[in-house]
Scaffold this motif. Structure first.
Motif, PDB file in Angstrom:
ATOM      1  N   ASN A   1      45.519  30.987  38.119  1.00  0.00           N
ATOM      2  CA  ASN A   1      45.537  31.370  39.533  1.00  0.00           C
ATOM      3  C   ASN A   1      46.100  32.776  39.731  1.00  0.00           C
ATOM      4  O   ASN A   1      46.226  33.226  40.858  1.00  0.00           O
ATOM      5  N   SER A   2      46.470  33.438  38.640  1.00  0.00           N
ATOM      6  CA  SER A   2      47.070  34.773  38.762  1.00  0.00           C
ATOM      7  C   SER A   2      45.976  35.839  38.845  1.00  0.00           C
ATOM      8  O   SER A   2      45.872  36.716  38.016  1.00  0.00           O
ATOM      9  N   TYR A   3      45.198  35.727  39.893  1.00  0.00           N
ATOM     10  CA  TYR A   3      44.088  36.648  40.126  1.00  0.00           C
ATOM     11  C   TYR A   3      43.905  36.761  41.629  1.00  0.00           C
ATOM     12  O   TYR A   3      43.827  35.755  42.327  1.00  0.00           O
ATOM     13  N   ARG A   4      43.887  37.982  42.137  1.00  0.00           N
ATOM     14  CA  ARG A   4      43.680  38.218  43.567  1.00  0.00           C
ATOM     15  C   ARG A   4      42.701  39.376  43.740  1.00  0.00           C
ATOM     16  O   ARG A   4      42.654  40.277  42.910  1.00  0.00           O
ATOM     17  N   THR A   5      41.967  39.353  44.842  1.00  0.00           N
ATOM     18  CA  THR A   5      41.054  40.451  45.147  1.00  0.00           C
ATOM     19  C   THR A   5      41.207  40.851  46.614  1.00  0.00           C
ATOM     20  O   THR A   5      41.607  40.034  47.455  1.00  0.00           O
ATOM     21  N   MET A   6      40.866  42.121  46.868  1.00  0.00           N
ATOM     22  CA  MET A   6      40.853  42.626  48.247  1.00  0.00           C
ATOM     23  C   MET A   6      39.817  43.742  48.325  1.00  0.00           C
ATOM     24  O   MET A   6      39.805  44.630  47.466  1.00  0.00           O
ATOM     25  N   PRO A   7      38.964  43.717  49.349  1.00  0.00           N
ATOM     26  CA  PRO A   7      38.030  44.836  49.517  1.00  0.00           C
ATOM     27  C   PRO A   7      38.772  46.070  50.028  1.00  0.00           C
ATOM     28  O   PRO A   7      39.605  45.972  50.929  1.00  0.00           O
ATOM     29  N   LEU A   8      38.480  47.212  49.422  1.00  0.00           N
ATOM     30  CA  LEU A   8      39.084  48.468  49.850  1.00  0.00           C
ATOM     31  C   LEU A   8      37.979  49.473  50.136  1.00  0.00           C
ATOM     32  O   LEU A   8      37.182  49.792  49.256  1.00  0.00           O
TER      33      LEU A   8
END
Length: 188
Positions: free
Chosen positions: A6-13
């Protein structure tokens, strides 16, 4: 080292690129990544504003990915005087756009890899306050300090015998420094 899946995150930039007039006759324009827009929608070189001859474009929206295995790099980047993300751009092969937006990363180590290839343009763009907090929360949740373990030297004495002496391809000691050309002439 085991990392939590679960140590994965994303964000659109959104990547804001600023075009200014070139300072030499060989470059009509100078391009640089000027800002980021966290949570932005997709865009393809949308003009945002003009100030005289300077124009800012929302060039593209890229996904910033955070991985649990890279938390050391993120922590290093956050400790900088100005925490930043790095935008990797490349000259396009097709010429349809001024630049291709390749990647955005919060890892200074990954950015350095792109700098080393000599083909990409890597721009450092300051993080917004909210983005700093988001990355810091990720680092706080998943970073594990690895204890330094000093390597222990063997007790084996390697200086007591000479290994590697006596290459079977060398017939006599005089041949060790002989030119290969001279050796061939002697055989003829």
């Amino acid at each position: 080292m085991f990392h939590n899946p679960n140590s994965y995150r994303t964000m659109p930039l959104g990547i804001v690129v600023r075009r200014t007039p070139g300072v030499t006759r060989w470059a009509a324009y100078a391009w640089r990544a000027a800002a980021i827009l966290p949570g932005a929608r997709d865009a393809d070189w949308v003009e945002l504003r003009r100030e005289g001859e300077a124009v800012e474009f929302h060039a593209a929206t890229l996904t910033l990915e955070l991985h649990g295995s890279d938390t050391e790099a993120y922590a290093h980047g956050l400790a900088a005087r100005v925490p930043s993300v790095y935008v990797v751009m490349r000259q396009p092969e097709d010429g349809e756009r001024p630049l291709d937006m390749v990647l955005v990363t919060a890892s200074p180590y990954e950015a350095q890899d792109y700098c080393d290839n000599g083909e990409d343009i890597v721009e450092k763009v300051p993080m917004t306050t909210g983005l700093v907090a988001w990355v810091q929360d990720f680092v706080d949740a998943f970073h594990k300090e690895e204890e330094f373990v000093k390597r222990q030297r063997d007790k084996t004495r390697v200086d007591l015998k000479q290994d590697g002496i006596g290459d079977p391809r060398v017939a006599k000691p005089a041949d060790i420094y002989a030119s290969p050309r001279l050796k061939r002439e002697r055989l003829i």
